[in-house]
Design a protein around this motif. Structure first.
Motif, PDB file in Angstrom:
ATOM      1  N   PHE A   1      34.898  34.426  42.224  1.00 34.59           N
ATOM      2  CA  PHE A   1      35.962  34.109  41.268  1.00 34.59           C
ATOM      3  C   PHE A   1      36.764  35.377  40.963  1.00 34.59           C
ATOM      4  CE2 PHE A   1      33.503  30.298  40.512  1.00 34.59           C
ATOM      5  CZ  PHE A   1      34.474  29.358  40.196  1.00 34.59           C
ATOM      6  N   PRO A   2      38.060  35.267  40.786  1.00 33.91           N
ATOM      7  CA  PRO A   2      38.883  36.472  40.548  1.00 33.91           C
ATOM      8  C   PRO A   2      38.463  37.243  39.304  1.00 33.91           C
ATOM      9  CG  PRO A   2      40.262  34.561  41.006  1.00 33.91           C
ATOM     10  CD  PRO A   2      38.876  34.056  40.876  1.00 33.91           C
ATOM     11  N   GLU A   3      38.037  36.541  38.255  1.00 33.93           N
ATOM     12  CA  GLU A   3      37.648  37.233  37.022  1.00 33.93           C
ATOM     13  C   GLU A   3      36.400  38.084  37.217  1.00 33.93           C
ATOM     14  OE1 GLU A   3      39.956  33.589  36.043  1.00 33.93           O
ATOM     15  OE2 GLU A   3      38.197  34.023  37.267  1.00 33.93           O
ATOM     16  N   ILE A   4      35.531  37.688  38.150  1.00 36.72           N
ATOM     17  CA  ILE A   4      34.334  38.482  38.428  1.00 36.72           C
ATOM     18  C   ILE A   4      34.666  39.637  39.365  1.00 36.72           C
ATOM     19  CG2 ILE A   4      31.971  38.390  39.298  1.00 36.72           C
ATOM     20  CD1 ILE A   4      32.340  36.797  36.775  1.00 36.72           C
ATOM     21  N   GLU A   5      35.516  39.378  40.344  1.00 37.31           N
ATOM     22  CA  GLU A   5      35.842  40.422  41.322  1.00 37.31           C
ATOM     23  C   GLU A   5      36.611  41.574  40.694  1.00 37.31           C
ATOM     24  OE1 GLU A   5      36.068  38.662  45.807  1.00 37.31           O
ATOM     25  OE2 GLU A   5      37.854  38.486  44.569  1.00 37.31           O
ATOM     26  N   VAL A   6      37.525  41.264  39.793  1.00 42.85           N
ATOM     27  CA  VAL A   6      38.344  42.329  39.228  1.00 42.85           C
ATOM     28  C   VAL A   6      37.527  43.212  38.288  1.00 42.85           C
ATOM     29  CG1 VAL A   6      39.156  41.086  37.192  1.00 42.85           C
ATOM     30  CG2 VAL A   6      40.652  42.752  38.292  1.00 42.85           C
ATOM     31  N   ASN A   7      36.443  42.682  37.714  1.00 44.41           N
ATOM     32  CA  ASN A   7      35.557  43.458  36.845  1.00 44.41           C
ATOM     33  C   ASN A   7      34.136  43.443  37.410  1.00 44.41           C
ATOM     34  OD1 ASN A   7      37.523  44.122  34.917  1.00 44.41           O
ATOM     35  ND2 ASN A   7      37.263  42.152  33.888  1.00 44.41           N
ATOM     36  N   TYR A   8      34.015  43.738  38.685  1.00 37.45           N
ATOM     37  CA  TYR A   8      32.710  43.617  39.324  1.00 37.45           C
ATOM     38  C   TYR A   8      31.703  44.600  38.736  1.00 37.45           C
ATOM     39  CZ  TYR A   8      29.415  42.549  43.060  1.00 37.45           C
ATOM     40  OH  TYR A   8      28.317  42.133  43.758  1.00 37.45           O
ATOM     41  N   ASP A   9      32.175  45.761  38.272  1.00 36.02           N
ATOM     42  CA  ASP A   9      31.259  46.751  37.691  1.00 36.02           C
ATOM     43  C   ASP A   9      30.700  46.296  36.348  1.00 36.02           C
ATOM     44  OD1 ASP A   9      31.810  48.314  39.851  1.00 36.02           O
ATOM     45  OD2 ASP A   9      33.363  49.498  38.838  1.00 36.02           O
TER      46      ASP A   9
END
Length: 356
Positions: A307-315
């Protein structure tokens, strides 16, 4: 006491005309209208009444009308009146339908619940209204000529054979193979085209009971990020000995319900971004339904990370703690066949044996 007894019986025995009444009967002073109907002149006692009515408006002089200036009166006021005198504020609380002060409807701009918009429809809603709804209506159209009468259907509940006297007042039996009655499917027309109602995202985190609650916090943040809705936490209802879970003791699950625009945006991300990137994914099983138009499938933790929300804040989310989830799509269809037809038209593939 003895002297009063004979007088009481005497009063009862005498005729009613000779018994003295408690109320003095005076002369009747009521006057009927017909008494004065034939007289040409008004009686003397009516001269005291006013000849003019008090309901007529009084005429103002021209000087008084010109001297009235509300703007000058407002400017001459040293202190402004409170804001409530100039602006209508709807009641803060609904005091019931009989209260004289009723709040305006939410569509009124003066309402406290007024939300402007929508200024544009989500892409999923535009696609549904412009393409999917008309296609489903065409595919499910059944033509019935004028005067057509549908054949009679067998009763859904079975009666008893009266082989025993205990069958006398029993309720009817359910259908064969189970006691669950399925929803009745009505022919699809322009009034009941299947559509999305809500989406439920549920994640069960067993590590929250085995290790610590940080697993549950990460799961709640991840589900809240991809759904844009506040999550709810739930405790276990059953015990699982291998996972050290006791009923009512451990909080092990989170859930989010999506409706409206949040549901449509999540569905668009799921179909356009996440599903095409899942490796070796065949689709949703054809048997994943509850026979009432609701489809459920699951995503692995590595799929939730797409999901984009997880990828953009993967850390922000530790890779090992990202949870998997179950997604239930609730539709207005009455059967799984109609629900699969709707979801297939909107981009979700199905495979395997289709079970209705």
């Amino acid at each position: 006491m003895a002297a009063s007894e004979p007088s009481r019986y005497l009063a009862r025995s005498l005729p009613r005309a000779f018994v003295p009444t408690a109320r003095p009967q005076g002369f009747c002073l009521r006057r009927n209208v017909s008494d004065q109907a034939s007289s040409k002149s008004a009686p003397a006692d009516l001269n005291e009444l006013e000849s003019a009515t008090s309901l007529t408006s009084t005429t103002l002089s021209e000087a008084t009308a010109k001297s009235f200036d509300p703007i000058a009166r407002t400017k001459a006021r040293k202190k402004q009146l409170p804001r409530s005198r100039y602006q209508f504020r709807s009641p803060k609380y609904d005091r019931g339908p009989l209260h004289p002060h009723q709040p305006p409807p939410p569509s009124d701009p003066s309402s406290r619940l007024y939300v402007p918009g929508p200024f544009s429809l989500p892409r999923v809603e535009q696609t549904y209204q412009s393409t999917v709804a008309s296609d489903i209506l065409t595919l499910c159209y059944v033509h019935n000529p004028p005067g057509f009468k549908p054949p009679p259907k067998a009763p859904r509940l079975r009666s008893w054979d009266d082989s025993s006297p205990y069958h006398k007042n029993r309720p009817l039996r359910g259908p064969r193979g189970g006691d669950v009655l399925r929803l009745l499917r009505k022919p699809i027309n322009f009034n009941n085209v299947p559509q999305l109602e809500r989406i439920t995202i549920h994640s069960y985190v067993k590590q929250a009971a085995q290790e610590n609650s940080s697993w549950l916090h990460v799961a709640g943040m991840a589900v809240q990020a991809i759904s844009n809705a506040r999550v709810e936490t739930f405790k276990s209802k059953t015990s699982v000995a291998t996972w050290s879970i006791a009923p009512g003791r451990d909080t092990v699950a989170v859930k989010a319900e999506l409706r409206g625009e949040d549901m449509l945006h999540f569905f668009g991300k799921l179909v356009d971004v996440v599903m095409p990137r899942i490796k070796d994914w065949e689709g949703v099983k054809g048997s994943s339904g509850d026979s009432s138009g609701n489809i459920t499938f699951g995503l692995e933790p590595e799929n939730v990370a797409l999901f984009p929300e997880i990828e953009v804040n993967y850390d922000m989310y530790p890779p090992k703690m990202i949870p998997g989830c179950h997604i239930t799509i609730h539709t207005s269809a009455k059967t799984d066949k109609d629900a699969r037809l709707l979801l297939s038209a909107m981009g979700i593939p199905f495979y395997g044996k289709m079970v209705d």
